[in-house]
Design an enzyme around this catalytic site. Structure first.
Site, mmCIF file in Angstrom:
data_model
loop_
_atom_site.group_PDB
_atom_site.id
_atom_site.type_symbol
_atom_site.label_atom_id
_atom_site.label_comp_id
_atom_site.label_asym_id
_atom_site.label_seq_id
_atom_site.Cartn_x
_atom_site.Cartn_y
_atom_site.Cartn_z
ATOM 1 N N PHE A 1 -12.607 -13.686 -11.348
ATOM 2 C CA PHE A 1 -13.239 -12.439 -11.773
ATOM 3 C C PHE A 1 -14.749 -12.626 -11.855
ATOM 4 O O PHE A 1 -15.464 -12.399 -10.891
ATOM 5 C CB PHE A 1 -12.645 -11.940 -13.107
ATOM 6 C CG PHE A 1 -11.236 -11.457 -12.968
ATOM 7 C CD1 PHE A 1 -10.960 -10.203 -12.433
ATOM 8 C CD2 PHE A 1 -10.169 -12.255 -13.348
ATOM 9 C CE1 PHE A 1 -9.655 -9.753 -12.280
ATOM 10 C CE2 PHE A 1 -8.856 -11.821 -13.198
ATOM 11 C CZ PHE A 1 -8.606 -10.568 -12.662
ATOM 12 N N CYS A 2 -15.247 -13.026 -12.994
ATOM 13 C CA CYS A 2 -16.696 -13.035 -13.216
ATOM 14 C C CYS A 2 -17.427 -14.102 -12.414
ATOM 15 O O CYS A 2 -18.546 -13.860 -11.943
ATOM 16 C CB CYS A 2 -16.982 -13.159 -14.698
ATOM 17 S SG CYS A 2 -16.213 -11.791 -15.627
#
Length: 177
Positions: free
Chosen positions: A113-114
């Site tokens: 994700f990040c």
């Protein structure tokens, strides 16, 4: 090139809480190795923290705090974010530009994700990236175990060439500033 270190979402909830990442203690140790090198070389260290309107990552909550054992320094810069992209609607780009930063080292959570989103955005903005391969992790997703997800993202990100700048995957012990 002038570098900066981005430490993404190394927060109590994501390391040791209900959403604890795979081998979070090991990741904290590896990030501490890299951040010590960065600080010794007078490289800016950015602590990026995800936050939500409510729940375990609400700003100021126990889960939102930086992870226990994560080394910090008064010189560290702090950036709050609301999306997987550490640049989106944050002051990160301006802070990097103010300091003349031309390359980034990236580590933290979560690989899929990040870390992935921020790395791709960094490439699109023209920053070559050193990805700390043993300094990022995630959680099992019901299809793949966390270790495979992280390895997959390291491989995928280091094979992206269409932006121009590239990702160089390095272990924490190999990272130099």
């Amino acid at each position: 090139m002038s570098s900066a270190l981005l430490i993404i979402d190394m927060q109590q909830e994501l390391c040791f809480g209900g959403e604890a990442a795979f081998e979070a203690r090991r990741v904290v140790e590896r990030i501490n190795i890299v951040s010590a090198k960065a600080r010794a070389a007078h490289i800016p260290v950015f602590m990026i923290q995800h936050e939500e309107e409510e729940g375990a990552l609400q700003h100021g909550s126990e889960g939102w705090q930086l992870a226990q054992g994560l080394a910090t320094a008064p010189s560290d810069l702090h950036v709050r974010k609301h999306t997987p992209d550490s640049f989106h609607q944050t002051p990160l780009q301006a802070l990097l530009e103010e300091r003349g930063i031309t390359s980034l080292a990236i580590c933290g959570l979560q690989s899929d994700f990040c870390v992935d989103t921020t790395t791709r955005r960094a490439l699109a903005l023209g920053y070559p990236v050193t990805l700390v391969t043993d300094g990022h992790s995630t959680v099992d997703n019901g299809v793949l175990p966390a270790a495979q997800i992280s390895a997959h993202h390291t491989r995928t990100l280091s094979n992206i060439g269409s932006f121009g700048p590239r990702v160089t995957p390095l272990m924490a012990a190999e990272v130099q500033f």
